[in-house]
Motif scaffolding. Structure first.
Motif, PDB file in Angstrom:
ATOM      1  N   GLN A 173      47.130  31.673  33.315  1.00 32.10           N
ATOM      2  CA  GLN A 173      47.853  31.875  32.050  1.00 32.10           C
ATOM      3  C   GLN A 173      47.029  32.687  31.052  1.00 32.10           C
ATOM      4  N   LYS A 174      45.760  32.346  30.948  1.00 30.41           N
ATOM      5  CA  LYS A 174      44.882  32.992  29.974  1.00 30.41           C
ATOM      6  C   LYS A 174      43.532  33.319  30.621  1.00 30.41           C
ATOM      7  N   GLN A 175      42.800  34.187  29.972  1.00 28.23           N
ATOM      8  CA  GLN A 175      41.504  34.637  30.501  1.00 28.23           C
ATOM      9  C   GLN A 175      40.455  33.530  30.461  1.00 28.23           C
ATOM     10  N   ARG A 176      40.578  32.628  29.481  1.00 25.11           N
ATOM     11  CA  ARG A 176      39.573  31.578  29.282  1.00 25.11           C
ATOM     12  C   ARG A 176      40.262  30.239  29.038  1.00 25.11           C
ATOM     13  N   LEU A 177      39.497  29.156  29.211  1.00 25.78           N
ATOM     14  CA  LEU A 177      40.053  27.852  28.871  1.00 25.78           C
ATOM     15  C   LEU A 177      39.017  26.987  28.171  1.00 25.78           C
ATOM     16  N   LEU A 178      39.540  26.105  27.335  1.00 25.62           N
ATOM     17  CA  LEU A 178      38.742  25.055  26.687  1.00 25.62           C
ATOM     18  C   LEU A 178      39.065  23.765  27.411  1.00 25.62           C
ATOM     19  N   PHE A 179      38.040  23.111  27.966  1.00 27.64           N
ATOM     20  CA  PHE A 179      38.241  21.900  28.762  1.00 27.64           C
ATOM     21  C   PHE A 179      37.703  20.698  27.995  1.00 27.64           C
ATOM     22  N   LEU A 180      38.607  19.752  27.658  1.00 26.51           N
ATOM     23  CA  LEU A 180      38.268  18.541  26.903  1.00 26.51           C
ATOM     24  C   LEU A 180      38.480  17.304  27.776  1.00 26.51           C
ATOM     25  N   PRO A 181      37.888  16.147  27.445  1.00 27.62           N
ATOM     26  CA  PRO A 181      36.671  16.011  26.653  1.00 27.62           C
ATOM     27  C   PRO A 181      35.428  15.850  27.539  1.00 27.62           C
ATOM     28  N   ASP A 182      35.626  15.915  28.885  1.00 29.30           N
ATOM     29  CA  ASP A 182      34.525  15.632  29.808  1.00 29.30           C
ATOM     30  C   ASP A 182      33.943  16.918  30.382  1.00 29.30           C
ATOM     31  N   GLN A 183      32.756  17.281  29.912  1.00 29.53           N
ATOM     32  CA  GLN A 183      32.146  18.520  30.370  1.00 29.53           C
ATOM     33  C   GLN A 183      31.834  18.497  31.865  1.00 29.53           C
ATOM     34  N   HIS A 184      31.512  17.302  32.407  1.00 23.42           N
ATOM     35  CA  HIS A 184      31.098  17.246  33.808  1.00 23.42           C
ATOM     36  C   HIS A 184      32.260  17.511  34.761  1.00 23.42           C
ATOM     37  N   LEU A 185      33.411  16.897  34.504  1.00 20.99           N
ATOM     38  CA  LEU A 185      34.579  17.172  35.340  1.00 20.99           C
ATOM     39  C   LEU A 185      34.950  18.650  35.244  1.00 20.99           C
ATOM     40  N   GLY A 186      34.906  19.192  34.037  1.00 29.83           N
ATOM     41  CA  GLY A 186      35.231  20.611  33.862  1.00 29.83           C
ATOM     42  C   GLY A 186      34.272  21.515  34.613  1.00 29.83           C
ATOM     43  N   GLU A 232      27.677   9.218  33.842  1.00 29.65           N
ATOM     44  CA  GLU A 232      26.512  10.043  33.526  1.00 29.65           C
ATOM     45  C   GLU A 232      25.204   9.333  33.868  1.00 29.65           C
ATOM     46  N   ASN A 233      25.270   8.027  34.104  1.00 29.61           N
ATOM     47  CA  ASN A 233      24.060   7.263  34.413  1.00 29.61           C
ATOM     48  C   ASN A 233      23.657   7.308  35.887  1.00 29.61           C
ATOM     49  N   PHE A 234      24.436   7.982  36.706  1.00 24.04           N
ATOM     50  CA  PHE A 234      23.990   8.217  38.085  1.00 24.04           C
ATOM     51  C   PHE A 234      23.118   9.470  38.082  1.00 24.04           C
ATOM     52  N   THR A 235      21.983   9.395  38.747  1.00 18.71           N
ATOM     53  CA  THR A 235      20.993  10.465  38.657  1.00 18.71           C
ATOM     54  C   THR A 235      20.594  11.005  40.032  1.00 18.71           C
ATOM     55  N   THR A 236      19.934  12.155  40.006  1.00 17.98           N
ATOM     56  CA  THR A 236      19.406  12.714  41.254  1.00 17.98           C
ATOM     57  C   THR A 236      18.292  11.827  41.804  1.00 17.98           C
ATOM     58  N   GLU A 237      17.617  11.094  40.937  1.00 19.57           N
ATOM     59  CA  GLU A 237      16.597  10.147  41.406  1.00 19.57           C
ATOM     60  C   GLU A 237      17.246   9.033  42.232  1.00 19.57           C
ATOM     61  N   VAL A 253      30.602  10.299  45.224  1.00 14.45           N
ATOM     62  CA  VAL A 253      30.550  10.122  43.771  1.00 14.45           C
ATOM     63  C   VAL A 253      31.831  10.623  43.119  1.00 14.45           C
ATOM     64  N   HIS A 254      32.027  10.194  41.887  1.00 12.60           N
ATOM     65  CA  HIS A 254      33.155  10.643  41.068  1.00 12.60           C
ATOM     66  C   HIS A 254      32.762  11.956  40.385  1.00 12.60           C
ATOM     67  N   PRO A 255      33.704  12.898  40.205  1.00 13.79           N
ATOM     68  CA  PRO A 255      33.360  14.176  39.561  1.00 13.79           C
ATOM     69  C   PRO A 255      33.071  14.088  38.069  1.00 13.79           C
ATOM     70  N   GLU A 256      33.129  12.887  37.489  1.00 14.07           N
ATOM     71  CA  GLU A 256      32.631  12.711  36.125  1.00 14.07           C
ATOM     72  C   GLU A 256      31.100  12.605  36.104  1.00 14.07           C
ATOM     73  N   CYS A 257      30.480  12.541  37.276  1.00 10.87           N
ATOM     74  CA  CYS A 257      29.021  12.569  37.359  1.00 10.87           C
ATOM     75  C   CYS A 257      28.532  13.984  37.020  1.00 10.87           C
ATOM     76  N   THR A 258      27.232  14.103  36.743  1.00  7.98           N
ATOM     77  CA  THR A 258      26.684  15.406  36.375  1.00  7.98           C
ATOM     78  C   THR A 258      26.769  16.399  37.537  1.00  7.98           C
ATOM     79  N   TYR A 259      26.686  17.646  37.191  1.00  6.17           N
ATOM     80  CA  TYR A 259      26.720  18.726  38.186  1.00  6.17           C
ATOM     81  C   TYR A 259      25.646  18.528  39.247  1.00  6.17           C
ATOM     82  N   GLU A 260      24.433  18.181  38.809  1.00  4.47           N
ATOM     83  CA  GLU A 260      23.319  18.023  39.749  1.00  4.47           C
ATOM     84  C   GLU A 260      23.599  16.909  40.751  1.00  4.47           C
TER      85      GLU A 260
END
Length: 366
Positions: A173-186, A232-237, A253-260
């Motif tokens: 639809q558009k060139q860009r998007l704003l994804f709210l409110p969870d940056q990790h899922l986006g 967000e409390n799940f870590t690479t460690e 894992v759930h995609p609300e976890c961090t990218y790493e």
């Protein structure tokens, strides 16, 4: 305000419920359910405590439960979840139905990280940068007011199951998007679609600024600086520990976890995906699950033929989900039995109309 919460001091939980015997509470709840019959429907989110989920007439994720509630003829929908879920249920159910949240303190920290005022300020600033090239998307884990903002501006909602499809739709639809409110899922969804991290910026609603190094023209995804306090409390460690001590164990894992974390896991997907993956896994398989602890413990009990652990052994259950407990559920049902409606969730009609636009655009892509 996205709701008018109709309650007064006499709708707070009376102290004597906190001292009641658990067996008695369970019996009373069972009796009331039988007596009220089809007038009552109790949807229960997967993250609820076992003591509550046992009384649910349906279990599922937030949108699924709202849709199921809308298909009921029940007069009362006692939503065992959190605030934004009950709002969505009120938007989708009929005017003759009343949606009740047993404890008004059952909120969502992620949903609370984006309010309508912050979003309007962000939109004004971002459109001054990008003009009419931006479309908003919001995770269903957001307030009715945010869904309404998105609906009003031509955008849609997404779930963790269909986020990939909806981000792809938005970028058509558009060139860009704003994804709210969870940056990790986006972020995780955009990466899965082949979008580079260098093409993603983060909007900080507190500092009111765009976090990005480089030419803004290269930005395709603007991520709201929000997150799930559990995932967000799940870590690479945590992943390193599992790899070291459980060499045959798969990590999901759930995609609300961090990218790493998502990148280092074996599998990532929605709550439904996690549940079904474990259900379909062979006996004797080993799993470390990165999602909410009430659900992980329930999955462990349901699959004694598999070796299952939490990815983070020190993880706590979602605290706001845990606000709903036996005392609040019993009190709510006894109030309804007396034809008194406590803690009703009522979404303003204008907000509901625009929020439904966002929901309907998503459902049209299903």
């Amino acid at each position: 305000m996205s709701i008018a919460a109709l309650f007064s001091t006499d709708q707070q939980l009376p102290d004597h419920y906190l001292h009641m015997d658990e067996i008695e509470m369970k019996k009373r709840i069972t009796d009331i359910k039988q007596q009220m019959g089809d007038r009552l429907f109790i949807p229960g989110h997967h993250y609820q405590k076992d003591e509550v989920i046992q009384f649910a007439d349906a279990r599922g994720d937030s949108l699924q439960l709202a849709q199921v509630s809308a298909n009921q003829h029940a007069q009362y929908i006692v939503f065992c979840g959190v605030h934004f879920m009950a709002e969505t249920a009120d938007i989708l159910t009929g005017k003759q139905q009343k949606v009740i949240l047993p404890d008004m303190r059952a909120g969502c920290s992620m949903a609370d990280m984006a309010d309508d005022q912050q979003t309007m300020e962000a939109w004004e600033q971002l459109t001054s940068y990008f003009g009419d090239t931006l479309l908003p998307l919001t995770y269903v884990n957001s307030t009715a007011a945010i869904k309404a903002f998105v609906g009003k501006h031509g955008g849609a909602t997404v779930t963790s199951s269909n986020a990939k499809k909806m981000v792809k739709w938005a970028l058509a639809q558009k060139q860009r998007l704003l994804f709210l409110p969870d940056q990790h899922l986006g972020r995780n969804t955009a990466v899965e679609l082949g979008i580079s991290l260098k093409q993603m910026a983060v909007w900080d609603p507190i500092a009111k600024k765009l976090e990005y190094d480089g030419n803004r023209e290269n930005i395709r995804i603007v991520l709201w600086k929000g997150h799930c306090s559990v995932h967000e409390n799940f870590t690479t460690e945590n992943i390193e520990q599992v790899r070291q001590h459980h060499r045959n164990m798969k990590i999901i894992v759930h995609p609300e976890c961090t990218y790493e974390v998502v990148q280092q896991a074996d599998l990532a997907g929605s709550t439904k995906y996690i549940i079904e993956t474990i259900q379909n896994a062979p006996a004797g398989s080993e799993w470390a699950i990165g999602t909410e602890m009430n659900l992980v413990n329930r999955i462990i009990k349901q699959h004694p033929d598999k070796h299952i652990i939490s990815l983070n052994p020190f993880m706590c259950p979602c605290l706001t989900m845990n606000r709903i407990d036996l005392p609040h559920l019993l009190w709510t049902l006894e109030e309804l039995q007396r034809d008194h409606v406590p803690n009703q969730i009522i979404v303003d009609e204008n907000i509901a109309e625009n929020a439904k636009l966002a929901l309907d655009r998503m459902l049209a892509q299903s």
